[in-house]
Design an enzyme around this catalytic site. Sequence first.
Site, PDB file in Angstrom:
ATOM      1  N   ARG A   1      -2.237   4.913   7.250  1.00 23.86           N
ATOM      2  CA  ARG A   1      -2.620   3.599   7.808  1.00 23.86           C
ATOM      3  C   ARG A   1      -2.446   3.673   9.314  1.00 23.86           C
ATOM      4  O   ARG A   1      -1.446   4.199   9.800  1.00 23.86           O
ATOM      5  CB  ARG A   1      -1.743   2.486   7.242  1.00 23.86           C
TER       6      ARG A   1
ATOM      7  N   LYS B   1       6.346   9.934  20.763  1.00 24.33           N
ATOM      8  CA  LYS B   1       6.471  10.818  21.933  1.00 24.33           C
ATOM      9  C   LYS B   1       5.093  11.163  22.498  1.00 24.33           C
ATOM     10  O   LYS B   1       4.966  12.011  23.371  1.00 24.33           O
ATOM     11  CB  LYS B   1       7.193  12.106  21.530  1.00 24.33           C
TER      12      LYS B   1
ATOM     13  N   THR C   1       0.839  -1.199   0.000  1.00 26.25           N
ATOM     14  CA  THR C   1       0.000   0.000   0.000  1.00 26.25           C
ATOM     15  C   THR C   1       0.874   1.249   0.000  1.00 26.25           C
ATOM     16  O   THR C   1       0.694   2.159  -0.818  1.00 26.25           O
ATOM     17  CB  THR C   1      -0.950  -0.013   1.212  1.00 26.25           C
TER      18      THR C   1
HETATM   19  N1   CP Z   1      -2.533  -5.519   0.810  1.00 27.34           N
HETATM   20  C1   CP Z   1      -1.859  -4.730   1.694  1.00 27.34           C
HETATM   21  O1   CP Z   1      -2.435  -3.876   2.363  1.00 27.34           O
HETATM   22  O2   CP Z   1      -0.527  -5.000   1.768  1.00 27.34           O
HETATM   23  P1   CP Z   1       0.508  -4.210   2.678  1.00 27.34           P
HETATM   24  O3   CP Z   1       0.121  -4.496   4.124  1.00 27.34           O
HETATM   25  O4   CP Z   1       1.848  -4.737   2.312  1.00 27.34           O
HETATM   26  O5   CP Z   1       0.340  -2.754   2.394  1.00 27.34           O
END
Ligand code: CP
Length: 304
Positions: free
Chosen positions: A101, A80, A52
């Site tokens: 993420r 921190k 991703t």
């Molecule tokens: N499919 C996917 O989210 O892979 P990664 O965790 O490597 O980003």
Amino acid sequence: NRSIINILDLSVEEINELMALADKIEAKPEDYWERCKHKKLATLFFEPSTRTRLSFEAAMLELGGSVLGFAGASSSSAAKGESVADTIETVSNYADIITMRHPKEGAPVVASTHTTVPFINAGDGGHFHPTQTLADLLTIHRTYGRVDNLCIGVCGDLKFGRTVHSLIDAMLRYPNNRYILISPEELRLPEYEIEKLKEAGAEFRETTDLEGSIPELDILYMTRVQRERFFNEEDYLRLKDIYVLTPEKLKNAKETMGILHPLPRVNEISVQVDKDKRAKYFYQTLCGKQMRMALILKLLGLDK
Ligand code: CP
């Protein structure tokens, strides 16, 4: 600004337009090499990622833009104690578009209220992963020429597998898809997703039997058992190898069946399957980059 937290934040028409744009990018990449000149993408990854993060970065670089960000919370001021809200407020001054993420479900909703630039969820806990779904949809579309009237088997960790939740949400919006939910009892699809299947009047069944289900399938979507979401290592070890797809198990599969997996794979697809022409999971990673290029262009208003 526009936020993509969930695949439902894009209309079916928009998803179809993104797939068409990904096809155009593939056919004539040089037309897009400078589209994002002087634009910056921030990739804020509080959790590990290969595909991703790198496909987002490759996408922006191939569009002529630049990338900045961090991989792992430990290299950011989150270590921190800085909040997601403060991180996003800050990065909004440095980037034209942000993807993040985070291990906590709901963190992208908080993030999206603290920025004025387009924001994309790159996966939140066991919740959603909308851009993986875009990759999955393009792979299915390029395999079958459609994303409707298909029988889809999703197999493995349906409880914590956020890619499965987003994929089902998306496929329910296309008519006449049928679902076979293959998992051990403990890793069943969450009740809130089952309710969506029922509300949509979709044909579906739950089973523990992978081999017996394979002959019916147009798409087999394998998933990894999500070790990082288990409370108990013993449970993970007991369940991790419950489904392993081998050439032997594919004996009765349709010749046209597509085998997808969001990756990373641990052990759930034997490497011998990689040579099978039905294996689409590495091709899926290319589709992911092309759909992320299309999405970046759309959210920056540079798609026309
Ligand atoms: N499919 C996917 O989210 O892979 P990664 O965790 O490597 O980003």
